[in-house]
Design an enzyme around this catalytic site. Structure first.
Site, PDB file in Angstrom:
ATOM      1  N   SER A 283       0.829  -1.196   0.000  1.00  0.00           N
ATOM      2  CA  SER A 283       0.000   0.000   0.000  1.00  0.00           C
ATOM      3  C   SER A 283       0.865   1.247   0.000  1.00  0.00           C
ATOM      4  CB  SER A 283      -0.914   0.022   1.232  1.00  0.00           C
ATOM      5  OG  SER A 283      -1.553   1.280   1.366  1.00  0.00           O
ATOM      6  N   LYS A 284       0.453   2.245  -0.784  1.00  0.00           N
ATOM      7  CA  LYS A 284       1.178   3.514  -0.795  1.00  0.00           C
ATOM      8  C   LYS A 284       1.086   4.211   0.558  1.00  0.00           C
ATOM      9  CE  LYS A 284       0.495   4.250  -5.756  1.00  0.00           C
ATOM     10  NZ  LYS A 284      -0.068   5.127  -6.797  1.00  0.00           N
ATOM     11  N   ARG A 285       0.146   3.758   1.371  1.00  0.00           N
ATOM     12  CA  ARG A 285       0.025   4.343   2.712  1.00  0.00           C
ATOM     13  C   ARG A 285       1.109   3.806   3.649  1.00  0.00           C
ATOM     14  NH1 ARG A 285      -5.295   4.005   1.022  1.00  0.00           N
ATOM     15  NH2 ARG A 285      -5.551   1.872   1.760  1.00  0.00           N
ATOM     16  N   GLN A 286       1.804   2.743   3.201  1.00  0.00           N
ATOM     17  CA  GLN A 286       2.973   2.283   3.944  1.00  0.00           C
ATOM     18  C   GLN A 286       4.127   3.208   3.578  1.00  0.00           C
ATOM     19  OE1 GLN A 286       1.881  -2.096   2.473  1.00  0.00           O
ATOM     20  NE2 GLN A 286       3.793  -2.077   3.570  1.00  0.00           N
ATOM     21  N   PHE A 290       8.201   3.808  -0.282  1.00  0.00           N
ATOM     22  CA  PHE A 290       8.611   4.801  -1.272  1.00  0.00           C
ATOM     23  C   PHE A 290      10.130   4.792  -1.420  1.00  0.00           C
ATOM     24  CE2 PHE A 290       4.372   6.265  -0.218  1.00  0.00           C
ATOM     25  CZ  PHE A 290       3.866   6.561  -1.469  1.00  0.00           C
TER      26      PHE A 290
END
Length: 524
Positions: A283-286, A290
């Protein structure tokens, strides 16, 4: 399910060659050079899943003598993140997978930003309308919202009901003349032909049965993804589209557009997803997925590429320590499977340790590590450094060579655990007295040993010398002699061996720190 068939072009440009791995699953490819693309949207920063897709495209291009293109799909202007476009290219270059053509580098099919290619999309949309493959839709957002709510209320999948498809030509022209806001929709007709995916094999999705006609040109004059990627892949002469498996179901729709426009489609290969080790979706929320986060934490780019390929498929071997050139040589598209790749980031320090060791052993890369570590030490310890010699290249290079294989990142050497390398420790007479009453005697023995060695220090020899030295202490056992010397040299209770500490610090600094034991003994 393993890939059965994969046709590609050879490394000899303009000479198409078929790599036929099975007669049961055949797939076609475009003629000419291999050209692949990575086409992220700058609505966010580059993350691990995106880097993995870019990496497979890069490896494929380099394996077969082709070109790797970066195209930024920035048509969703409302969701653009400032700085994301530049950062995506920065991170690809940092990771060691630089594009051959891109917004920054340019190329023969520029521009590489979709927002600068709007005329191409308008021309294609108009061509679809004129060929009766698309039509103007005047439905308001209010009506579309009502359709969606009604579908959800009745337990159905929301879809457009194709109402404007049935407008007469006169009705359409009248609304256009009145300036009624509109979009352009593509006609999804039944009878989709099956296609051969390079990884998932034979596929067929009757999109007309499950979807309403999709918008290809929005009211603001910007295309949707479906039209823009087809138009750009054609004009950029993309030979192979390697993208995430989440796009597999959309491929039939894209092939319908290619057919409507009279264009030859590229070969499609959909890569299995990269997932967490427990099978959950990345998840990009992790925040830690990035690429900028990994860069900031001292992760080496080759370690990141290594772990993302090691957990997946597509290579002849599955070993730790591969760099990009080795990934290219060992790449075997026939070994790409449909199984998701399970990423265990807990193993990343081990990958980083191995690649850091390889960098330390390389003369040129070690020089860059020295400069990096110099900067980190200056940033963390400048106010406390008593001897500028610790910032000299020879000293830092010696530290790196002694610690290779033991550390996972340079940041460790700038942490408190290794502060003794840069800053002289603070030691009290009480700490010394608690270990032995013979501190002064032991200190003199060490100073004599260093003088005898005449600046020539090696870990193996010092280890033996220290064992011999400890026997000369009358009332102090070997372990306490080592604790005393560790205290004097580092102020710590654990760390590298005393012999390694001594080799790292060098004769002059050893003498300075051990002499302090003499002074402490005299004042206690």
């Amino acid at each position: 399910m393993t890939l059965r068939c994969f046709r590609c072009l050879s490394a000899v440009r303009n000479l198409p060659v078929q790599l036929q791995l099975s007669d049961t699953r055949r797939c076609s490819t475009a003629q000419g050079d291999v050209r692949v693309r990575f086409a992220p949207s700058p609505t966010g920063f580059l993350h691990l899943g995106g880097l993995r897709t870019a990496l497979y495209n890069y490896i494929f291009a380099k394996k077969y003598g082709g070109s790797f293109i970066l195209r930024l799909e920035d048509t969703d202007q409302s969701r653009l993140v400032p700085g994301a476009a530049e950062s995506i290219e920065d991170m690809l270059e940092w990771a060691g997978v630089p594009p051959d053509e891109s917004p920054r580098r340019g190329g023969s099919v520029r521009p590489y930003l979709q927002s600068q290619r709007l005329d191409l999309y308008r021309q294609a949309a108009q061509r679809l309308v004129e060929g009766d493959h698309a039509y103007y839709c005047f439905c308001s957002s209010q009506r579309l919202n009502l359709l969606k709510k009604e579908a959800l209320r009745t337990g159905q999948t929301p879809r457009y009901d194709n109402r404007c498809r049935h407008l007469r030509a006169g009705q359409t022209q009248e609304k256009l003349a009145q300036g009624v806001p509109h979009v352009i929709r593509f006609r999804l007709d039944p009878g989709v032909e099956p296609f051969q995916d390079l990884i998932f094999g034979r596929n067929h999705h009757e999109v007309a049965q499950v979807e309403g006609d999709p918008v290809v040109m929005k009211a603001d004059g910007f295309p949707t993804y479906h039209l823009a990627n087809v138009v750009d892949d054609h004009h950029m002469r993309i030979s192979h589209v390697l993208r995430g498996s989440e796009w597999l179901i959309s491929t039939s729709k894209h092939l319908l557009m290619y057919r409507a426009l009279g264009w030859q489609p590229p070969a499609f290969g959909h890569l299995p997803l990269l997932m967490n080790k427990d099978g959950t979706k990345l998840s990009k929320r992790q925040g830690d997925i990035f690429i900028q986060s990994f860069q900031r934490d001292g992760v080496l780019p080759e370690a990141l590429l290594d772990i993302t390929t090691n957990c997946g498929s597509g290579f002849n071997t599955n070993r730790i320590g591969r760099r990009v050139d080795e990934l290219i040589s060992e790449f075997n598209p026939s070994k790409i499977t449909t199984h998701s790749a399970l990423l265990d980031l807990d193993k990343l320090p081990e990958f980083n340790r191995i690649h850091l060791q390889r960098r330390i052993e390389d003369e040129e890369q070690c020089r860059l590590l020295v400069k990096d570590l110099q900067a980190q030490v200056r940033q963390t310890c400048t106010a406390e450094i008593q001897e500028e010699e610790v910032l000299h290249e020879d000293y830092i290079r010696r530290v790196l060579r002694l610690r290779k294989g033991h550390i996972s990142s340079l940041k460790e050497l700038a942490s408190p655990a290794y502060s003794y390398l840069w800053v002289r420790p603070s030691v009290s007479s009480q700490q010394v007295a608690a270990l032995t009453p013979e501190a002064q005697h032991i200190a003199f023995l060490v100073l004599k040993l260093i003088a005898q060695r005449d600046g020539e220090l090696a870990v193996d020899l010092l280890t033996k010398d220290l064992k011999t030295l400890a026997k000369q202490a009358k009332a102090t056992k070997y372990s306490d002699v080592m604790k005393l010397l560790r205290l004097a040299l580092s102020g710590l209770q654990q760390g590298p061996s005393v012999a390694e500490m001594m080799v790292s610090l060098g004769p002059a600094e050893i003498s300075h720190r051990v002499q302090k034991l003499v002074l402490l003994s005299e004042t206690s």
